[in-house]
Design a protein around this motif. Structure first.
Motif, PDB file in Angstrom:
ATOM      1  N   GLY A  19       0.676  -1.102  -0.068  1.00  0.00           N
ATOM      2  CA  GLY A  19       0.134   0.168  -0.199  1.00  0.00           C
ATOM      3  C   GLY A  19       0.638   1.319  -0.166  1.00  0.00           C
ATOM      4  N   ARG A  20       2.203   1.378   0.078  1.00  0.00           N
ATOM      5  CA  ARG A  20       2.951   2.436  -0.142  1.00  0.00           C
ATOM      6  C   ARG A  20       3.098   2.897  -1.472  1.00  0.00           C
ATOM      7  N   ILE A  21       3.308   4.180  -1.672  1.00  0.00           N
ATOM      8  CA  ILE A  21       3.806   4.650  -3.087  1.00  0.00           C
ATOM      9  C   ILE A  21       5.319   4.369  -3.178  1.00  0.00           C
ATOM     10  N   ALA A  22       5.583   3.385  -4.247  1.00  0.00           N
ATOM     11  CA  ALA A  22       6.739   2.994  -4.655  1.00  0.00           C
ATOM     12  C   ALA A  22       7.168   3.733  -5.699  1.00  0.00           C
ATOM     13  N   LYS A  23       6.475   4.296  -6.660  1.00  0.00           N
ATOM     14  CA  LYS A  23       6.952   5.166  -7.841  1.00  0.00           C
ATOM     15  C   LYS A  23       6.001   6.098  -8.339  1.00  0.00           C
ATOM     16  N   MET A  24       6.435   7.192  -8.701  1.00  0.00           N
ATOM     17  CA  MET A  24       5.642   8.422  -9.222  1.00  0.00           C
ATOM     18  C   MET A  24       6.236   8.868 -10.346  1.00  0.00           C
ATOM     19  N   PHE A  25       5.390   9.297 -11.447  1.00  0.00           N
ATOM     20  CA  PHE A  25       6.044   9.914 -12.596  1.00  0.00           C
ATOM     21  C   PHE A  25       4.892  10.749 -13.224  1.00  0.00           C
ATOM     22  N   SER A  26       5.454  11.685 -14.122  1.00  0.00           N
ATOM     23  CA  SER A  26       4.357  12.515 -14.748  1.00  0.00           C
ATOM     24  C   SER A  26       4.058  11.927 -16.161  1.00  0.00           C
ATOM     25  N   TRP A  27       2.922  12.087 -16.672  1.00  0.00           N
ATOM     26  CA  TRP A  27       2.696  11.607 -17.953  1.00  0.00           C
ATOM     27  C   TRP A  27       1.391  12.341 -18.526  1.00  0.00           C
ATOM     28  N   TYR A  28       1.902  13.048 -19.702  1.00  0.00           N
ATOM     29  CA  TYR A  28       0.967  13.943 -20.614  1.00  0.00           C
ATOM     30  C   TYR A  28      -0.018  13.037 -21.327  1.00  0.00           C
ATOM     31  N   LEU A  29      -1.117  12.906 -21.020  1.00  0.00           N
ATOM     32  CA  LEU A  29      -2.118  12.182 -21.756  1.00  0.00           C
ATOM     33  C   LEU A  29      -2.605  13.012 -22.842  1.00  0.00           C
ATOM     34  N   ILE A  30      -2.721  12.314 -24.135  1.00  0.00           N
ATOM     35  CA  ILE A  30      -3.254  13.121 -25.285  1.00  0.00           C
ATOM     36  C   ILE A  30      -4.776  12.482 -25.400  1.00  0.00           C
ATOM     37  N   LYS A  31      -5.660  13.319 -25.940  1.00  0.00           N
ATOM     38  CA  LYS A  31      -6.979  12.965 -26.224  1.00  0.00           C
ATOM     39  C   LYS A  31      -7.055  11.684 -26.952  1.00  0.00           C
ATOM     40  N   GLY A  32      -7.671  10.747 -26.636  1.00  0.00           N
ATOM     41  CA  GLY A  32      -7.758   9.304 -27.195  1.00  0.00           C
ATOM     42  C   GLY A  32      -7.065   8.244 -26.379  1.00  0.00           C
ATOM     43  N   ALA A  33      -6.383   7.218 -27.138  1.00  0.00           N
ATOM     44  CA  ALA A  33      -5.832   6.158 -26.410  1.00  0.00           C
ATOM     45  C   ALA A  33      -4.501   6.561 -26.162  1.00  0.00           C
ATOM     46  N   ASN A  34      -3.970   6.116 -24.828  1.00  0.00           N
ATOM     47  CA  ASN A  34      -2.567   6.348 -24.226  1.00  0.00           C
ATOM     48  C   ASN A  34      -2.075   5.154 -23.864  1.00  0.00           C
ATOM     49  N   ILE A  35      -0.917   4.759 -24.230  1.00  0.00           N
ATOM     50  CA  ILE A  35      -0.082   3.533 -23.599  1.00  0.00           C
ATOM     51  C   ILE A  35       1.334   4.122 -23.460  1.00  0.00           C
ATOM     52  N   THR A  36       1.878   3.484 -22.358  1.00  0.00           N
ATOM     53  CA  THR A  36       3.352   3.728 -22.048  1.00  0.00           C
ATOM     54  C   THR A  36       3.848   2.405 -21.355  1.00  0.00           C
ATOM     55  N   THR A  37       5.237   2.431 -21.331  1.00  0.00           N
ATOM     56  CA  THR A  37       5.861   1.325 -20.650  1.00  0.00           C
ATOM     57  C   THR A  37       6.653   1.869 -19.660  1.00  0.00           C
ATOM     58  N   VAL A  38       6.620   1.416 -18.278  1.00  0.00           N
ATOM     59  CA  VAL A  38       7.117   1.856 -16.910  1.00  0.00           C
ATOM     60  C   VAL A  38       8.408   1.076 -16.918  1.00  0.00           C
ATOM     61  N   THR A  39       9.535   1.677 -16.932  1.00  0.00           N
ATOM     62  CA  THR A  39      10.744   1.260 -16.848  1.00  0.00           C
ATOM     63  C   THR A  39      11.471   1.433 -15.071  1.00  0.00           C
ATOM     64  N   ASP A  40      12.434   0.979 -14.859  1.00  0.00           N
ATOM     65  CA  ASP A  40      13.113   1.043 -13.441  1.00  0.00           C
ATOM     66  C   ASP A  40      11.997   0.877 -12.471  1.00  0.00           C
ATOM     67  N   MET A  41      11.803  -0.519 -12.359  1.00  0.00           N
ATOM     68  CA  MET A  41      10.694  -0.759 -11.184  1.00  0.00           C
ATOM     69  C   MET A  41      11.575  -1.458 -10.240  1.00  0.00           C
ATOM     70  N   LYS A  42      12.771  -1.217  -9.857  1.00  0.00           N
ATOM     71  CA  LYS A  42      13.475  -2.110  -8.771  1.00  0.00           C
ATOM     72  C   LYS A  42      12.723  -1.306  -7.607  1.00  0.00           C
ATOM     73  N   SER A  43      12.099  -0.321  -7.129  1.00  0.00           N
ATOM     74  CA  SER A  43      11.724   0.112  -5.798  1.00  0.00           C
ATOM     75  C   SER A  43      10.348  -0.497  -5.849  1.00  0.00           C
ATOM     76  N   VAL A  44       9.781  -1.088  -6.845  1.00  0.00           N
ATOM     77  CA  VAL A  44       8.467  -1.820  -6.556  1.00  0.00           C
ATOM     78  C   VAL A  44       8.670  -3.411  -6.066  1.00  0.00           C
ATOM     79  N   SER A  45       7.964  -3.766  -5.316  1.00  0.00           N
ATOM     80  CA  SER A  45       7.879  -5.066  -4.788  1.00  0.00           C
ATOM     81  C   SER A  45       7.281  -5.999  -5.781  1.00  0.00           C
ATOM     82  N   ASN A  46       7.581  -7.236  -5.755  1.00  0.00           N
ATOM     83  CA  ASN A  46       6.863  -8.166  -6.558  1.00  0.00           C
ATOM     84  C   ASN A  46       5.490  -8.254  -6.029  1.00  0.00           C
TER      85      ASN A  46
END
Length: 70
Positions: A19-46
């Protein structure tokens, strides 16, 4: 994939399985469909994590469960 009715700046928050915030990043969403890949997930537990997308006023726009595995 996240659908957006209008383009806007947002913040993505990934919560670890405990339940802790493990990662935050800004994301500019465009009108319509948005897809991204999140990298550097070392700080997030399995395990089952939650991804929240909030706007600059702090309003929750989208939430989804994701699973992190190594």
């Amino acid at each position: 994939e996240i659908m957006c009715e209008q383009s806007k700046h947002t913040i993505a928050r990934i919560f670890s399985p405990d339940g802790r915030i493990a990662k935050m990043f800004s994301w500019y969403l465009i009108k319509g469909a948005n897809i991204t890949t999140v990298t550097d997930m070392k700080s997030v537990s399995n395990g089952n994590c939650r991804l929240d997308i909030i706007d600059t006023e702090g309003n929750l726009l989208h939430t989804m469960e994701i699973t992190k595995t190594d």
